[in-house]
Design a protein around this motif. Structure first.
Motif, PDB file in Angstrom:
ATOM      1  N   PRO A  36      33.305  41.255  44.592  1.00 35.10           N
ATOM      2  CA  PRO A  36      34.533  41.552  43.850  1.00 35.10           C
ATOM      3  C   PRO A  36      35.787  41.516  44.724  1.00 35.10           C
ATOM      4  O   PRO A  36      36.845  41.084  44.269  1.00 35.10           O
ATOM      5  CB  PRO A  36      34.274  42.959  43.298  1.00 35.10           C
ATOM      6  CG  PRO A  36      32.788  43.073  43.221  1.00 35.10           C
ATOM      7  CD  PRO A  36      32.299  42.313  44.404  1.00 35.10           C
ATOM      8  N   ALA A  37      35.676  41.952  45.979  1.00 34.16           N
ATOM      9  CA  ALA A  37      36.841  41.911  46.866  1.00 34.16           C
ATOM     10  C   ALA A  37      37.232  40.475  47.183  1.00 34.16           C
ATOM     11  O   ALA A  37      38.418  40.127  47.195  1.00 34.16           O
ATOM     12  CB  ALA A  37      36.552  42.687  48.153  1.00 34.16           C
ATOM     13  N   LEU A  40      38.914  39.003  44.160  1.00 37.66           N
ATOM     14  CA  LEU A  40      40.280  39.488  44.000  1.00 37.66           C
ATOM     15  C   LEU A  40      41.233  38.698  44.905  1.00 37.66           C
ATOM     16  O   LEU A  40      42.317  38.279  44.480  1.00 37.66           O
ATOM     17  CB  LEU A  40      40.351  40.978  44.334  1.00 37.66           C
ATOM     18  CG  LEU A  40      41.755  41.598  44.379  1.00 37.66           C
ATOM     19  CD1 LEU A  40      42.439  41.469  43.022  1.00 37.66           C
ATOM     20  CD2 LEU A  40      41.690  43.056  44.821  1.00 37.66           C
ATOM     21  N   ARG A  43      41.905  35.373  43.376  1.00 38.53           N
ATOM     22  CA  ARG A  43      42.796  35.460  42.209  1.00 38.53           C
ATOM     23  C   ARG A  43      44.251  35.608  42.651  1.00 38.53           C
ATOM     24  O   ARG A  43      45.149  34.996  42.081  1.00 38.53           O
ATOM     25  CB  ARG A  43      42.398  36.647  41.331  1.00 38.53           C
ATOM     26  CG  ARG A  43      41.137  36.441  40.515  1.00 38.53           C
ATOM     27  CD  ARG A  43      41.062  37.417  39.339  1.00 38.53           C
ATOM     28  NE  ARG A  43      41.115  38.802  39.746  1.00 38.53           N
ATOM     29  CZ  ARG A  43      40.069  39.521  40.126  1.00 38.53           C
ATOM     30  NH1 ARG A  43      38.877  38.953  40.154  1.00 38.53           N
ATOM     31  NH2 ARG A  43      40.197  40.786  40.459  1.00 38.53           N
ATOM     32  N   ILE A  44      44.473  36.427  43.658  1.00 36.71           N
ATOM     33  CA  ILE A  44      45.847  36.688  44.094  1.00 36.71           C
ATOM     34  C   ILE A  44      46.532  35.406  44.577  1.00 36.71           C
ATOM     35  O   ILE A  44      47.707  35.167  44.281  1.00 36.71           O
ATOM     36  CB  ILE A  44      45.852  37.771  45.193  1.00 36.71           C
ATOM     37  CG1 ILE A  44      45.433  39.124  44.595  1.00 36.71           C
ATOM     38  CG2 ILE A  44      47.227  37.877  45.834  1.00 36.71           C
ATOM     39  CD1 ILE A  44      45.265  40.211  45.625  1.00 36.71           C
ATOM     40  N   THR A  74      41.972  41.436  51.254  1.00 36.81           N
ATOM     41  CA  THR A  74      41.372  42.432  50.355  1.00 36.81           C
ATOM     42  C   THR A  74      40.122  43.026  51.008  1.00 36.81           C
ATOM     43  O   THR A  74      39.768  42.690  52.131  1.00 36.81           O
ATOM     44  CB  THR A  74      40.988  41.782  49.010  1.00 36.81           C
ATOM     45  OG1 THR A  74      40.063  40.718  49.276  1.00 36.81           O
ATOM     46  CG2 THR A  74      42.211  41.216  48.296  1.00 36.81           C
ATOM     47  N   ALA A  90      46.321  43.348  49.862  1.00 39.99           N
ATOM     48  CA  ALA A  90      45.962  43.009  48.479  1.00 39.99           C
ATOM     49  C   ALA A  90      47.170  42.530  47.681  1.00 39.99           C
ATOM     50  O   ALA A  90      47.364  42.926  46.528  1.00 39.99           O
ATOM     51  CB  ALA A  90      45.290  44.193  47.790  1.00 39.99           C
ATOM     52  N   ASP A 161      48.503  40.902  40.134  1.00 38.78           N
ATOM     53  CA  ASP A 161      47.129  41.383  40.258  1.00 38.78           C
ATOM     54  C   ASP A 161      47.124  42.635  41.132  1.00 38.78           C
ATOM     55  O   ASP A 161      47.949  42.798  42.024  1.00 38.78           O
ATOM     56  CB  ASP A 161      46.248  40.314  40.894  1.00 38.78           C
ATOM     57  CG  ASP A 161      44.846  40.350  40.343  1.00 38.78           C
ATOM     58  OD1 ASP A 161      44.178  39.312  40.406  1.00 38.78           O
ATOM     59  OD2 ASP A 161      44.439  41.403  39.858  1.00 38.78           O
ATOM     60  N   THR A 162      46.204  43.540  40.880  1.00 43.46           N
ATOM     61  CA  THR A 162      46.158  44.791  41.635  1.00 43.46           C
ATOM     62  C   THR A 162      44.766  45.021  42.194  1.00 43.46           C
ATOM     63  O   THR A 162      43.775  44.525  41.648  1.00 43.46           O
ATOM     64  CB  THR A 162      46.527  45.988  40.743  1.00 43.46           C
ATOM     65  OG1 THR A 162      45.644  45.999  39.614  1.00 43.46           O
ATOM     66  CG2 THR A 162      47.957  45.871  40.252  1.00 43.46           C
ATOM     67  N   PRO A 163      44.648  45.792  43.269  1.00 45.84           N
ATOM     68  CA  PRO A 163      43.316  46.073  43.834  1.00 45.84           C
ATOM     69  C   PRO A 163      42.463  46.881  42.864  1.00 45.84           C
ATOM     70  O   PRO A 163      42.976  47.679  42.083  1.00 45.84           O
ATOM     71  CB  PRO A 163      43.627  46.887  45.091  1.00 45.84           C
ATOM     72  CG  PRO A 163      45.075  46.700  45.338  1.00 45.84           C
ATOM     73  CD  PRO A 163      45.717  46.408  44.033  1.00 45.84           C
ATOM     74  N   ARG A 164      41.163  46.671  42.930  1.00 47.67           N
ATOM     75  CA  ARG A 164      40.248  47.487  42.134  1.00 47.67           C
ATOM     76  C   ARG A 164      40.166  48.882  42.744  1.00 47.67           C
ATOM     77  O   ARG A 164      40.279  49.037  43.967  1.00 47.67           O
ATOM     78  CB  ARG A 164      38.867  46.846  42.107  1.00 47.67           C
ATOM     79  CG  ARG A 164      38.226  46.755  43.475  1.00 47.67           C
ATOM     80  CD  ARG A 164      37.051  45.794  43.483  1.00 47.67           C
ATOM     81  NE  ARG A 164      36.666  45.460  44.843  1.00 47.67           N
ATOM     82  CZ  ARG A 164      35.689  46.047  45.491  1.00 47.67           C
ATOM     83  NH1 ARG A 164      34.973  46.969  44.900  1.00 47.67           N
ATOM     84  NH2 ARG A 164      35.391  45.694  46.705  1.00 47.67           N
TER      85      ARG A 164
END
Length: 279
Positions: A36-37, A40, A43-44, A74, A90, A161-164
């Motif tokens: 997932p990291a 992310l 995506r960014i 990330t 991130a 987009d934001t960090p999980r």
């Protein structure tokens, strides 16, 4: 377009989604441990999910951009700087031509991801650009002085987009195929905590604690192993198989970590306590 590695830190590898489906060739799946990291980061910077990123381990890395690149960092939190100026974690960061990006040591967790717009464009092996630290398949370990090719960006960075949020709580467990070799293995694993061992790596999360009591003696013929398998050697100390795990093993598998919780194993440091619960 290239990115030069000035300092690779303790261990930096190229990782993508891995190469599942080649166990019959003896090749593990590899891929980013904290998927997932890595996703992310992609995506960014506007990359597709399959783009390759850099995975650093604890100590970070230092990179120099030969041409300008959008970069996102990330995973395990760390301090970032571009030519000595603090940069955002991130979030999209512009690294100008000739600039130096310093990815500092992780302030918590273990593995940090560096995504570059266009992706790390090393040659794929068996359909993946992942470094496999066990089988030696894929690109070599990142080393100082190495120039990494960068692909062509296809989209603009995604500034919103934001960090999980960090996941907390015990890791969920499913019954393993050899659960009958132990006395209530899930009950035993869930009733106590285990410390992460120093020898943990991309192959396995080695745990120390109360040994699992066996009800069957003897040896097991080598059989296929799955990602997340909790294998139990004769000393009773469980090992959770991670992305570079061997495709076969001769010790019984008492349980399997739920696939949605596996990324959390990537960020556990030696000495930290791990607890389990039934899925």
């Amino acid at each position: 377009m290239t990115l030069t590695i000035i300092d690779a830190g303790a261990l930096t590898t190229v990782q993508d989604l891995g190469r599942p489906g080649h166990a019959h060739l003896g090749v593990p799946r590899a891929g980013a441990l904290d998927a997932p990291a890595a996703a992310l980061g992609n995506r960014i910077v506007g990359n597709p999910p399959s783009a390759a990123v850099l995975e650093t381990t604890v100590s970070g890395c230092t990179l120099r951009s030969q041409t300008g690149h959008w970069i996102a960092v990330t995973g395990a939190p760390c301090h970032l700087s571009v030519d000595g100026h603090q940069a955002a974690f991130a979030a999209p960061v512009w690294v100008a031509p000739g600039a130096t990006l310093v990815v500092g040591p992780a302030t918590s967790g273990v593995r940090t991801y560096v995504a570059v717009a266009g992706g790390i464009a090393v040659a794929p092996v068996l359909g993946s650009r992942s470094t496999d630290t066990l089988a030696g398949v894929g690109p070599p370990l990142a080393l100082a002085g190495m120039d990494l090719p960068i692909g062509v960006p296809t989209r603009e960075p995604q500034a919103h987009d934001t960090p999980r949020p960090p996941a907390a709580g015990p890791l969920r467990l499913l019954p393993g195929p050899r659960a009958d070799w132990f006395t209530d293995p899930l009950g035993h694993l869930c009733a106590t905590s285990y410390a992460v061992g120093e020898a943990s790596n991309r192959i396995g999360l080695r745990l120390h604690g109360a040994p699992l009591p066996r009800v069957r003696a003897g040896e097991l013929a080598s059989e296929g192993m799955v990602l997340g398998a909790v294998q139990v050697p004769p000393d009773g100390q469980p090992v959770v198989f991670l992305a570079d795990h061997p495709v076969t093993g001769g010790y019984p598998v008492a349980a399997v970590v739920h696939p949605d919780d596996l990324h959390r194993c990537a960020q556990l440091r030696p000495g930290e306590q791990v607890r389990f619960r039934r899925a």
